[in-house]
Write an enzyme that holds these catalytic residues in place. Structure first.
Site: not given
Ligand code: BG6
Length: 485
Positions: A148, A216, A235, A240
């Site tokens: 994605k 994050e 993003d 997600h």
């Molecule tokens: C990715 C994004 O798809 O997911 C990132 O591009 C983000 O910016 C990441 O940090 C988060 O993934 P996870 O698994 O660390 O929550």
């Protein structure tokens, strides 16, 4: 379905490959899960031979694997790899790639997986070049995996999909959203549909509102080139978080097969009330971080344009206009450089209908909460009211907390599950195009308004919980962001 005999990683030297794909493949190789005949091919723009590639793997991966690193296992893993250079728009490099894939192999060699861990802007060119070189393998069942975001808005997603379909069949395509590979996300399904205690209250009669937070603490690292053109809405929220929302809100599927699950998710996305273009500011807030907690401001991050108006935070409110959720607001927010890493789904329940415990005024009785923590803590948490011990008839909050995993169980990475699914040809945790399409339909009006009002972007201090303005999204004064499990 016949297992593939080659797994080709485009973008093999990039961030995603090094941080997620290669470690996941190492674990699968170490645990003997990969088909014996499966070989790997690293592909990138670098003009390297196999030795240089293997040296790269030795330089980058052991530190990532930490205590999971084992010399012998790693040696076996590295020896499954070869390397070839492909500059994405150089047809002659695909001829070399084809030759590499055509080298005689032991055993039956059926099909190839192409994993595009590359910038989405290069998807189209790679797809065309693979087909032009005779590598799409429609008859052989070759597979193509795309990361994605799929497109950067509805129109471009449709265009990309059409392009993809002119070179590959739908059953060859795997659109990945790694959140669906997280066990705690899959656990949402089990929590909802394997507990008769939960399902009866999972609706508008009992739920006051739902919050989904993907916070994050890290910034954008070395990904400025990608992130500055993308922003938090595209993003994380469009993919997600829309997936999380669908899983939280969906009806029970008839069975857990590829299509039944995805049909139910699409029904949720289709029920989301469109955000009116003249009232976007009542439904969405975007912001960018300023310096704080030892971190520089977003605009001072290396690679970010000095006057960048890209959002590093976005919060939005949606309504799922269906029988189950009518009138229940869903509040979503995600941001970089937030106070802590926290991905949670929180459901606040409505207050009981009667003020029975008069010594504790209703407004002082805390509502019940159900919190499903996706990461870093993997747990389930329920807050109930109980009697405060003593002579008074007053109440206190009781917390029921359960970890999802025993202490000694290794946390599976999302990519391990998803890569195995690609190898085994299981599509159920991959995104069907109508999911992509409906997610963009939800997000597009917000994107459009954001781009028209470039100057209206809020700010927040790095290391905080985001901009104050995000609280204005709440429908009621007794609602506020939940910043903890
Ligand atoms: C990715 C994004 O798809 O997911 C990132 O591009 C983000 O910016 C990441 O940090 C988060 O993934 P996870 O698994 O660390 O929550």
């Amino acid at each position: 379905m016949i297992s593939p005999c080659y797994f080709v990683i485009f973008g093999a030297t990039g961030d995603l490959a090094v941080s997620k794909l290669l470690p996941a493949l190492y674990y699968l190789s170490r645990e003997g899960r990969l088909p014996e005949n499966l070989a790997f091919l690293g592909v990138s723009r670098r003009d390297w031979n196999n030795n240089q590639w293997q040296a790269f793997m030795y330089e980058k991966l052991p530190q990532r694997l930490g205590k999971e690193y084992n010399d012998d296992d790693f040696h076996v893993f590295v020896n499954r790899f070869s390397y070839t250079q492909v500059i994405h728009d150089h047809p002659e490099h695909y001829v070399n790639l084809k030759q590499e894939l055509g080298k005689p192999r032991e055993g039956v060699c059926a099909n190839v997986v192409f994993y595009l861990a590359i910038s989405p802007s290069d998807f189209s060119v790679v797809v065309s070049q693979l087909d032009a070189a005779g590598l799409s393998g429609r008859l052989l069942g070759n597979r193509i995996v795309l990361e994605k975001p799929f497109g950067h808005d509805l129109a471009s997603a449709r265009e990309l999909n059409q392009h993809l379909h002119s070179h590959f069949e739908e059953e060859q395509i795997y659109r990945i959203d790694h959140y669906l590979g997280k066990e705690t996300v899959q656990n949402l399904l089990v929590f909802r549909f394997a507990n008769s205690l939960v399902e009866p209250i999972w609706n508008r009669n009992y739920i006051d509102h739902v919050q989904i937070t993907v916070a994050e603490s890290k910034g954008i690292g070395s990904r400025a080139g990608y992130f500055d053109n993308t922003g938090a809405l595209r993003d994380v929220l469009q993919n997600h978080m829309m997936q999380l929302l669908s899983v939280v809100a969906m009806e029970p599927p008839a069975q857990l097969d590829d299509d039944a699950l995805r049909d139910e998710k699409v029904k949720v996305l289709r029920s989301i009330r469109p955000v009116p273009s003249d009232a976007v500011s009542h439904h969405a807030v975007r912001a960018q971080y300023e310096a704080g907690d030892g971190a520089v401001a977003y605009q001072d991050e290396p690679g970010v344009a000095k006057n960048s108006m890209t959002e590093t935070y976005v919060a939005a409110k949606f309504y799922v206009d269906n029988w189950r959720w009518s009138g229940v607001p869903f509040y979503l927010r995600t941001g970089k450089r937030m106070a802590q890493d926290l991905t949670i789904v929180s459901l606040r329940l409505k207050q009981p209908p009667l003020k029975l415990f008069r010594e504790a005024p209703m407004e002082e009785i805390e509502p019940n909460w159900i919190v499903l923590s996706i990461q870093p803590d993997e747990s389930m948490h329920i807050e109930l009211q109980a009697k405060e011990p003593g002579l008074d008839m007053s109440t206190r909050t009781l917390q029921l907390h359960a970890s999802f995993r025993d202490d000694n169980q290794r946390q599976l990475g999302a990519y391990e599950a998803l890569l195995m699914d690609v190898i085994e040809g299981d599509h159920s945790l991959f995104i069907r195009f109508d999911e992509v399409e409906w997610s963009w339909k939800v997000v597009d009006p917000i994107l459009r308004q954001f781009s028209l009002e470039q100057e209206f972007i809020q700010s927040y201090r790095a290391g905080s919980w985001g901009p104050e303005e995000a609280s204005q999204l709440f429908d009621s004064s007794d609602q506020s962001w939940r910043n903890h499990i």
